[in-house]
Enzyme design. Structure first.
Site, PDB file in Angstrom:
ATOM      1  CB  SER A 166      -0.950  -0.088   1.391  1.00 47.11           C
ATOM      2  OG  SER A 166      -1.575   1.301   1.481  1.00 47.11           O
ATOM      3  CG  HIS A 173     -11.520  -0.987   0.152  1.00 49.03           C
ATOM      4  ND1 HIS A 173     -10.912  -0.022  -0.897  1.00 49.03           N
ATOM      5  CD2 HIS A 173     -10.726  -0.721   1.337  1.00 49.03           C
ATOM      6  CE1 HIS A 173      -9.960   0.524  -0.338  1.00 49.03           C
ATOM      7  NE2 HIS A 173      -9.608   0.235   0.759  1.00 49.03           N
ATOM      8  CE1 TYR A 201      -7.373   3.512  -1.514  1.00 47.62           C
ATOM      9  CE2 TYR A 201      -5.178   3.810  -0.310  1.00 47.62           C
ATOM     10  CZ  TYR A 201      -6.439   3.133  -0.694  1.00 47.62           C
ATOM     11  OH  TYR A 201      -6.847   2.170   0.347  1.00 47.62           O
ATOM     12  CB  THR A 246      -7.111   1.575  -4.712  1.00 45.52           C
ATOM     13  OG1 THR A 246      -6.140   0.349  -4.409  1.00 45.52           O
ATOM     14  CG2 THR A 246      -8.515   1.296  -3.886  1.00 45.52           C
TER      15      THR A 246
END
Length: 363
Positions: free
Chosen positions: A112, A260, A135, A161
């Site tokens: 991430s 998610h 993101y 994402t």
């Protein structure tokens, strides 16, 4: 009198119970919980339970191969670690321990952009393929910097994402007034503004998200990202065939069918239920993956039979990390792979490729 034996984890759920006993209540709730009434989180598991396999018999399964390729990299099984923020919440080594365990198992890890260890530290420890999750950050310059760092560190793909323009409301975190401890921060985004919970003074996950993530993002972001890198891009958060087609049309190498983990829109369709439509729409032109609710190796087989090329596993990895550090992650991944191998043998599928022809009922 015989000494009592220490509890032994024989499946992934056992690691979940061990992690729950180990972690502080607010951290467990943050990891385990979903949005709203948690309908979608539960639906992800129920969808797997509703799928029934129709095994073929008298097939030679004396030699079984779980190996395959995911986003251009050879892997030992069609299983990857899903991108999750802040692994250091459950173990000081954090994402480094996770990636080291996955790499030793020959599996890919998605890191991430909200990781609590630097992407370079993770890359130095990893032996398996690494993907960087992104993101849509408000600061495009920061996104470009992250991409360049990923390229330099040897990451093999990007995961965009798309299902978090705003952060879902997770009641447990609100009730617990959950905030990050002082020693757990998104280290790869340290140049970005930091939020703080007004009651604790510590960084607030929700406030960080509001500050950093662009709620005005559109498909233009994928086109822009495709223009600044040659790394393959997977778009995560797809739940419809229409969006899958848009992603592939704009150059996505893969789509990840995902809600998610039930942490965003409560009431959204279970990822496994959405998978066949997406696979029918784009499965011939791109790779299709799914996450959400994978707890058994037979779940992996079901996902592949319904059109996925592989699965991503989230919460169970953190359970293993919390319960046993790197060794715990390794054991969780080994359990899933071993269960997949067994399910293949019992279903008459000697190779991963043959699973695509397995017969299923349900959904």
């Amino acid at each position: 009198m015989e000494e009592l034996m220490a509890p032994v984890a024989v499946n992934v759920a056992d690691y979940g119970r061990m992690a729950r006993r180990t972690l502080p209540r607010d951290v467990w709730d943050y990891i385990a919980g979903g949005a709203g009434d948690q309908l979608t989180r539960r639906a992800n598991r129920l969808a797997f339970a509703r799928v029934e396999l129709r095994p073929r018999v008298l097939v030679d399964v004396s030699s079984r191969l779980t190996t395959t390729a995911m986003l251009g990299a050879e892997v030992a099984a069609p299983i990857a670690v899903a991108p999750m923020a802040y692994h250091c919440l459950v173990d000081p080594a954090g994402e480094v321990a996770t990636a080291r365990a996955a790499g030793a198992a020959g599996l890919a890890t998605a890191i991430s952009c909200f990781a609590s260890r630097t992407m370079e530290d993770v890359a130095a420890a990893a032996a398996g393929p690494l993907w960087l999750q992104l993101y849509c950050l408000r600061d495009r310059g920061l996104v470009t910097e992250l991409v360049r760092r990923a390229e330099a560190a040897g990451y093999r793909a990007l995961v965009l994402t798309a299902d978090m323009p705003v952060m879902g409301r997770r009641d447990q975190d609100v009730r617990n007034r959950f905030a990050l401890p002082d020693d757990v921060v998104p280290v790869n985004l340290m140049a970005a503004p930091a939020g703080a919970d007004s009651r604790s003074g510590r960084p607030s996950v929700a406030e960080l998200t509001r500050q950093l993530v662009d709620d005005g993002m559109t498909w233009e972001l994928l086109s822009w990202l495709r223009g600044i890198t040659a790394l393959p891009i997977a778009v995560k958060g797809i739940l419809t065939g229409e969006d899958a087609a848009l992603a592939v049309g704009l150059g996505a190498a893969a789509v990840i069918v995902s809600n998610h983990g039930g942490r965003q829109l409560d009431g959204a369709i279970a990822a496994l239920r959405a998978l066949p439509q997406v696979a029918d729409r784009v499965g011939q032109s791109s790779e299709v993956y799914v996450d959400g609710g994978v707890r058994r190796g037979v779940d992996v087989l079901k996902a592949l039979a319904l059109g996925a090329k592989g699965v991503l596993v989230g919460r169970p990895v953190l359970w293993g990390l919390a319960a046993g550090g790197q060794a715990g992650v390794a054991e969780v991944l080994a359990i899933l792979r071993d269960e997949l191998d067994l399910a293949m043998g019992l279903c008459g599928c000697p190779t991963v490729e043959s699973i695509a022809h397995a017969s299923v009922a349900g959904l």
